[in-house]
Write an enzyme that holds these catalytic residues in place. Sequence first.
Site, PDB file in Angstrom:
ATOM      1  N   GLU A  39       0.897  -1.459  -0.004  1.00 37.91           N
ATOM      2  CA  GLU A  39      -0.194  -0.099  -0.012  1.00 37.91           C
ATOM      3  C   GLU A  39       0.820   1.157   0.022  1.00 37.91           C
ATOM      4  O   GLU A  39       0.692   2.232  -0.969  1.00 37.91           O
ATOM      5  CB  GLU A  39      -0.979   0.044   1.309  1.00 37.91           C
ATOM      6  CG  GLU A  39      -1.905  -1.130   1.022  1.00 37.91           C
ATOM      7  CD  GLU A  39      -3.044  -0.825  -0.266  1.00 37.91           C
ATOM      8  OE1 GLU A  39      -2.986   0.170  -0.581  1.00 37.91           O
ATOM      9  OE2 GLU A  39      -3.636  -1.841  -0.541  1.00 37.91           O
ATOM     10  N   TYR A 122      -6.720   6.639   3.726  1.00 38.92           N
ATOM     11  CA  TYR A 122      -6.709   5.496   2.613  1.00 38.92           C
ATOM     12  C   TYR A 122      -5.944   4.318   3.109  1.00 38.92           C
ATOM     13  O   TYR A 122      -6.577   3.126   3.361  1.00 38.92           O
ATOM     14  CB  TYR A 122      -6.066   6.064   1.200  1.00 38.92           C
ATOM     15  CG  TYR A 122      -5.906   4.848   0.430  1.00 38.92           C
ATOM     16  CD1 TYR A 122      -6.787   3.907  -0.073  1.00 38.92           C
ATOM     17  CD2 TYR A 122      -4.766   4.203   0.295  1.00 38.92           C
ATOM     18  CE1 TYR A 122      -6.559   2.809  -0.765  1.00 38.92           C
ATOM     19  CE2 TYR A 122      -4.265   3.184  -0.299  1.00 38.92           C
ATOM     20  CZ  TYR A 122      -5.401   2.188  -0.816  1.00 38.92           C
ATOM     21  OH  TYR A 122      -5.164   1.096  -1.613  1.00 38.92           O
ATOM     22  N   ASP A 140      -9.979   5.446  -2.677  1.00 36.93           N
ATOM     23  CA  ASP A 140      -8.582   5.980  -3.452  1.00 36.93           C
ATOM     24  C   ASP A 140      -9.128   6.694  -4.644  1.00 36.93           C
ATOM     25  O   ASP A 140     -10.333   6.809  -4.722  1.00 36.93           O
ATOM     26  CB  ASP A 140      -7.640   4.861  -3.796  1.00 36.93           C
ATOM     27  CG  ASP A 140      -8.181   3.929  -4.965  1.00 36.93           C
ATOM     28  OD1 ASP A 140      -9.423   3.858  -4.802  1.00 36.93           O
ATOM     29  OD2 ASP A 140      -7.406   3.602  -5.591  1.00 36.93           O
ATOM     30  N   CYS A 195     -13.256   1.077 -15.252  1.00 38.30           N
ATOM     31  CA  CYS A 195     -13.803   2.617 -15.413  1.00 38.30           C
ATOM     32  C   CYS A 195     -12.651   3.485 -15.062  1.00 38.30           C
ATOM     33  O   CYS A 195     -12.650   4.033 -13.782  1.00 38.30           O
ATOM     34  CB  CYS A 195     -14.815   2.522 -14.012  1.00 38.30           C
ATOM     35  SG  CYS A 195     -15.798   4.127 -13.924  1.00 38.30           S
ATOM     36  N   CYS A 202     -16.804   0.654 -20.662  1.00 32.53           N
ATOM     37  CA  CYS A 202     -18.144   0.466 -20.305  1.00 32.53           C
ATOM     38  C   CYS A 202     -18.861  -0.918 -20.824  1.00 32.53           C
ATOM     39  O   CYS A 202     -19.678  -1.381 -19.969  1.00 32.53           O
ATOM     40  CB  CYS A 202     -19.017   1.508 -20.624  1.00 32.53           C
ATOM     41  SG  CYS A 202     -18.495   3.238 -19.911  1.00 32.53           S
ATOM     42  N   CYS A 205     -18.193  -3.627 -18.388  1.00 29.77           N
ATOM     43  CA  CYS A 205     -18.425  -3.218 -16.893  1.00 29.77           C
ATOM     44  C   CYS A 205     -19.543  -4.001 -16.123  1.00 29.77           C
ATOM     45  O   CYS A 205     -20.713  -4.096 -16.839  1.00 29.77           O
ATOM     46  CB  CYS A 205     -18.746  -1.542 -16.836  1.00 29.77           C
ATOM     47  SG  CYS A 205     -18.990  -1.215 -14.910  1.00 29.77           S
ATOM     48  N   CYS A 211     -25.456   2.019 -13.901  1.00 28.66           N
ATOM     49  CA  CYS A 211     -24.741   3.059 -13.744  1.00 28.66           C
ATOM     50  C   CYS A 211     -25.199   4.319 -13.932  1.00 28.66           C
ATOM     51  O   CYS A 211     -25.818   4.674 -15.082  1.00 28.66           O
ATOM     52  CB  CYS A 211     -23.325   2.949 -14.642  1.00 28.66           C
ATOM     53  SG  CYS A 211     -22.012   4.467 -14.676  1.00 28.66           S
TER      54      CYS A 211
END
Length: 295
Positions: A39, A122, A140, A195, A202, A205, A211
């Site tokens: 991270e 985060y 994030d 995304c 899309c 997705c 959406c």
Amino acid sequence: MVLTADTAAETLLDWYSETARDLPWRRPDCDGWGVLISEIMLQQTPVARVEPIWHEWLERWPKPSALAGATQAEVLRAWGKLGYPRRALRLHTAADVIAREHGDVVPGDVDTLLALPGIGAYTARAVAAFAYGKRTPVVDTNVRRVVARAVHGAGDAGPASNTKDMADVEALLPADQRRAATVSAALMELGALVCTARSPQCADCPVFDDCAWVRAGKPAYDGPAKPVQKFAGTDRQVRGLLLDVLRGTEEPVPKTRLDVVWDRAGQRDRCLDSLLTDGLVEQTADGRFALPGEH
DNA sequence: AATCCGTGGCA
DNA sequence: TTGCCAAGGAT
């Protein structure tokens, strides 16, 4: 129906189980230490550049106490060119705190994590969720973009608003801890793979039907312009050049070795001063310069 | 709240 | 080529 916890969870979990990248810090045998290192390294840094360095670190320093036992210079050299080297120093300090105060085990509690250097809103929640399966909003840049589009129907996320952003994501998490943690990972993965900022895919997705952005006809981003970060000619570039010299030498170097990397003496000296202030560079008794902790 | 802090890939 | 972008944090 627009994306909600009810509609989101099952869809995202199915998609994640089929599509997620097999990243080393997601393997079941990766503990909190491995997750924490990932991270920190991934802050503002692409996965492809982190992966090889992450493996080196885990092999060399398999526990926080091992990293704490290294010198700052060793840590900065091992960090290499990942960028933002203050992250390496903060992780080094965090490792020392974890070793001495937390039994050499990375904490799973958000507030305890937040108290460690280099760990913010985060990262604390990412570690809690991904290493310990906690139900907590992990926000994030990917998640903010997904929420901006799928929930709010905007072209992109506006300026960050910690409280509001976390509330938005919290509303998407299922009640179950473990499932919520995986949904958090899925939201990030969706933003990273589908995304995306430039050309969202899309057609691929999993939440296309729910959406809000698609339903609104994919309007362009109309929020405040995002400030552009220059690099060429900035102090960041000069600091990077200075540090690169010191990473490449074992022995301390005279200032003349640093002077050759940048023309403008005023800016050069100011940057060297700031590196000394930040603890990224040390000056030896005889006036030479080196990475910290060894002379 | 706005600005600073590295680095490199890519369209 | 230049600008945008990449799992943020600290001040």
